[in-house]
Design an enzyme around this catalytic site. Structure first.
Site, short mmCIF file in Angstrom:
data_model
loop_
_atom_site.label_atom_id
_atom_site.label_comp_id
_atom_site.label_asym_id
_atom_site.label_seq_id
_atom_site.Cartn_x
_atom_site.Cartn_y
_atom_site.Cartn_z
N GLU A 1 -6.72 -7.55 -1.23
CA GLU A 1 -7.23 -7.43 0.14
C GLU A 1 -8.68 -6.97 0.12
O GLU A 1 -9.05 -6.10 -0.68
CB GLU A 1 -6.43 -6.41 0.96
N GLU B 1 0.82 -1.21 0.00
CA GLU B 1 0.00 0.00 0.00
C GLU B 1 0.86 1.27 0.00
O GLU B 1 0.79 2.11 0.89
CB GLU B 1 -0.96 0.01 1.19
#
Length: 683
Positions: free
Chosen positions: A300, A144
């Site tokens: 995710e 991320e």
């Protein structure tokens, strides 16, 4: 392998006695891939250069023995405490010069050569150790990027920014021209005088801010590319990716896409937002479009509640299954979660997991296992692709420039404007690509431009040529205003599009908060808010006018024939029902049809096709059963995966595995339960 299914696996949080149980339960849930090692740096290198991979060897060997593939993380997302203690200069600073300290994660300056050196050294060790390991299926670099440290303003970053500017502009005079430094006595005599856009007494130079956003994105990408270079050298042929985030402003997904072997996304829908599936649809289409329609990975999601919103609601029964199938329907070849086993401590202990605190006798685990069984039963979906006749344009530099300060209105929200234009297409069941303006557009029947405040001359020529050759184009307000340096295009707004649109915008009239104006004319009668413009026609025809307010009698919506095509222009933000009417008319003019006509409200229809045939996905985002008529008799493939029970609802947990399930029924109508899903193939 079929659709990849699984989640983040963090065995370092648990004693090794738990690992065998993990493998057993993963098999029961039909897990075939995990991501592993994302936050393991401190465990594998507890002291500088003291490597401890023995425990991770056992994890990798166990997963290989269970037939579970690993998307192996490079472990560089969260540096260990010893690194920042020994080298405090790696810590990031905000625009006020305040240091961000360890204790969370992502506590590093992206430009820090010390951080990059240690990260690359770790990746060298990982790649050499696990090259050729039977569990290794792909690499997951970092995690991320830009989530917490979006930009750093420290002296290390300042030096890196100056290097970046020298490469971009060559000489200081070119920078002065690009940044319009004649204004406010900002002219630079040397690159060494340039600073990051730190907190200033008033508005910092907008071109400087825009370049720093570009630089910040490239600094993050340089971290990724440094690790990727090691992986490609040591483990050639193993795919490399990283997990992007939805509508994530610091990271230009289109610029990263060429460097990713598969686009990968983390997406956490909010159960308290009734129409969040539309935002999901936009982001999923962007992920699919970023690499020209190739399948992507949902790396995710949450099986239930998250931990980081002010109010963390659980996903209602069936919602996780529905939203997972939505990702597949819109091109995902992987459905994974954060995380496999719910943590007992740490900041994310109340973030849901595939295996909750309550164990296997829980709704979440049963729903996870059901979804795993369904995906395993339909392996041929993998690799199929979607095709769209509509392109919606999005551009990160334009987004960055639009939302800088000192504009006619600070209420312009790029993401909201994009969704205002995407929603009518989604609700109509129209397939849509989300692409940058530099993409080849000739294959689309319709191109929609929600906003391109920043428009380069070359992109303007591309849009003009598209319409001249017969394309249909819809452009909305405050587009084509500045160039790539945030300098206004001379020649009247929107200068590079004036001839194409057949109009001139004399003045911008942003509307005050809470205020709306009337728009009227036949089918285009209703209300508008946020923005309005004083439009002068120069060949275009007005399809609707403002009927009250300061611009009463002025055009609000225009249409202009240009060459063989048509350019439509909208000078305000229409209410949702009126926007749907407009998009329906524009796509009808373009000859764009929905995937499946006559869909009930709340039902999504998408199509994926391959050499072995196609799959029609029907998803009911509503909370009541609906019946959908099919264009031809089709086979209900998902019903067979679940057996006779639960074929159209959310409780199909007793059906047999795909090979032993019920024979696929041929149907010409299908009932979708609340949050129900159907996957149909040709009879």
């Amino acid at each position: 392998m079929g659709i990849r299914f699984g989640g983040d696996y963090n065995p370092e949080q648990w004693p090794k006695e738990v690992w065998a149980e993990d493998l057993k339960l993963m098999k029961a849930a039909h897990v075939n891939m995990v991501t592993a090692g994302i936050f393991s740096w401190a465990r594998v290198e507890p002291r500088p250069g003291a490597w401890d991979f023995g425990w991770f060897d056992r994890v990798m060997d166990g997963l290989a023995g269970a037939g579970i593939a690993v998307c192996l993380a490079t472990m560089t997302a969260s540096p260990p405490p010893w690194l920042s203690r020994a080298h405090p200069g790696i810590l990031p600073e905000d625009a006020d010069g305040r240091r961000r300290w360890p204790g969370g994660r992502q506590h590093y300056c992206p430009s820090s050569p010390v951080y990059r050196t240690h990260a690359v050294r770790l990746v060298e060790q990982l790649a050499a150790r696990y090259a050729g390991h039977p569990a290794l299926a792909m690499w997951h670099v970092g995690n991320e990027y830009g989530c917490h440290t979006r930009q750093c303003y420290c002296e290390v970053s300042a030096d890196d920014f100056r290097r970046w500017l020298r490469a971009r502009y060559g000489g200081i005079e070119a920078l002065n021209a690009a940044w319009s430094t004649a204004f406010w006595s900002q002219a630079y005599g040397d690159f060494d005088e340039v600073l990051p856009p730190r907190t200033a007494p008033t508005f910092p130079n907008p071109a400087q801010q825009l370049d720093y956003l570009r630089f910040g994105d490239e600094a993050l990408r340089a971290c990724y590319l440094a690790e990727k270079a090691v992986l490609e050298r040591v483990t050639p042929g193993v795919p490399v990716t990283t997990n992007l985030m939805p509508q994530h402003k610091p990271v230009d997904a289109f610029a990263w896409a060429p460097h990713m072997d598969a686009m990968a996304l983390d997406f956490y829908q909010d159960p308290y937002v009734p129409d969040d599936h539309i935002r999901a649809g936009y982001v999923f289409d962007l992920m699919r479009s970023a690499r020209d329609g190739k399948p992507w990975m949902l790396l995710e999601q949450a099986p239930g509640a998250v931990n980081w919103r002010p109010r963390n609601g659980p996903k209602p029964p069936g919602a996780m299954r529905l939203w997972s199938w939505q990702a597949v329907a819109q091109g995902a070849d992987a459905v994974l979660y954060f995380q496999w086993r719910q943590s007992l401590g740490g900041a994310e202990k109340f973030h849901s997991a595939m295996l909750p605190h309550g164990g296997t006798d829980t709704r979440i685990f049963r729903e996870v296992a059901q979804l795993g069984r369904e995906l395993a039963a339909l392996p041929d979906i993998e690799g199929t692709r979607s095709r769209a006749d509509v392109a919606l344009l999005a551009d990160w530099p334009s987004w960055w420039a639009l939302e800088l300060d000192s504009k006619p209105s600070t209420a312009l929200d790029h993401s909201r404007i994009a969704l205002d234009h995407y929603r009518p297409l989604f609700e109509a069941g129209v397939a849509c690509d989300v692409v940058p303006p530099r993409r080849e557009l000739s294959g689309y029947r319709l191109v929609v431009v929600p906003n391109l405040y920043l428009l380069t001359a070359s992109d303007a020529r591309r849009l003009t040529a598209y319409v001249h050759a017969g394309g249909q184009l819809l452009v909305s307000f405050f587009s084509g205003i500045v160039d790539e340096y945030d300098r206004v295009h001379p020649g009247g707004y929107p200068a590079p599009l004036r001839e194409l649109l057949g109009l001139r915008v004399e003045e911008f009239w942003p509307l005050d908060a809470g205020r709306s104006v009337a728009v009227g004319r036949g089918t285009y009668a209703g209300r508008a808010d946020l923005w309005s413009e004083a439009i002068e026609l120069e060949g275009a025809e007005a399809l609707a006018h403002f009927t009250d307010g300061d611009l009463a009698g002025r055009p609000a919506l225009t249409r202009h024939t240009y060459g063989q095509g048509t350019a439509w222009y909208l000078g305000t933000r229409l209410e949702a029902t009126l926007m749907r009417t407009l998009l329906d008319d524009v796509r009808a003019a373009a000859g764009v049809a929905p995937v499946l006509p006559g869909l009930p409200t709340g039902v999504q229809a998408t199509l994926r096709e391959g050499t072995g045939g196609g799959y029609l996905f029907l998803l009911n985002h509503g909370t009541r059963p609906v019946e959908v008529g099919l264009p031809t008799p089709m086979r209900d493939a998902l019903a067979a995966a679940n057996g006779a029970d639960g074929a159209d609802g959310t409780d199909g947990t007793d059906g047999a595995d795909g090979a032993d399930g019920a024979e696929e029924a041929v149907v010409d109508r299908i009932t979708l339960g609340a949050r129900g899903v159907a996957v149909l193939t040709e009879a």
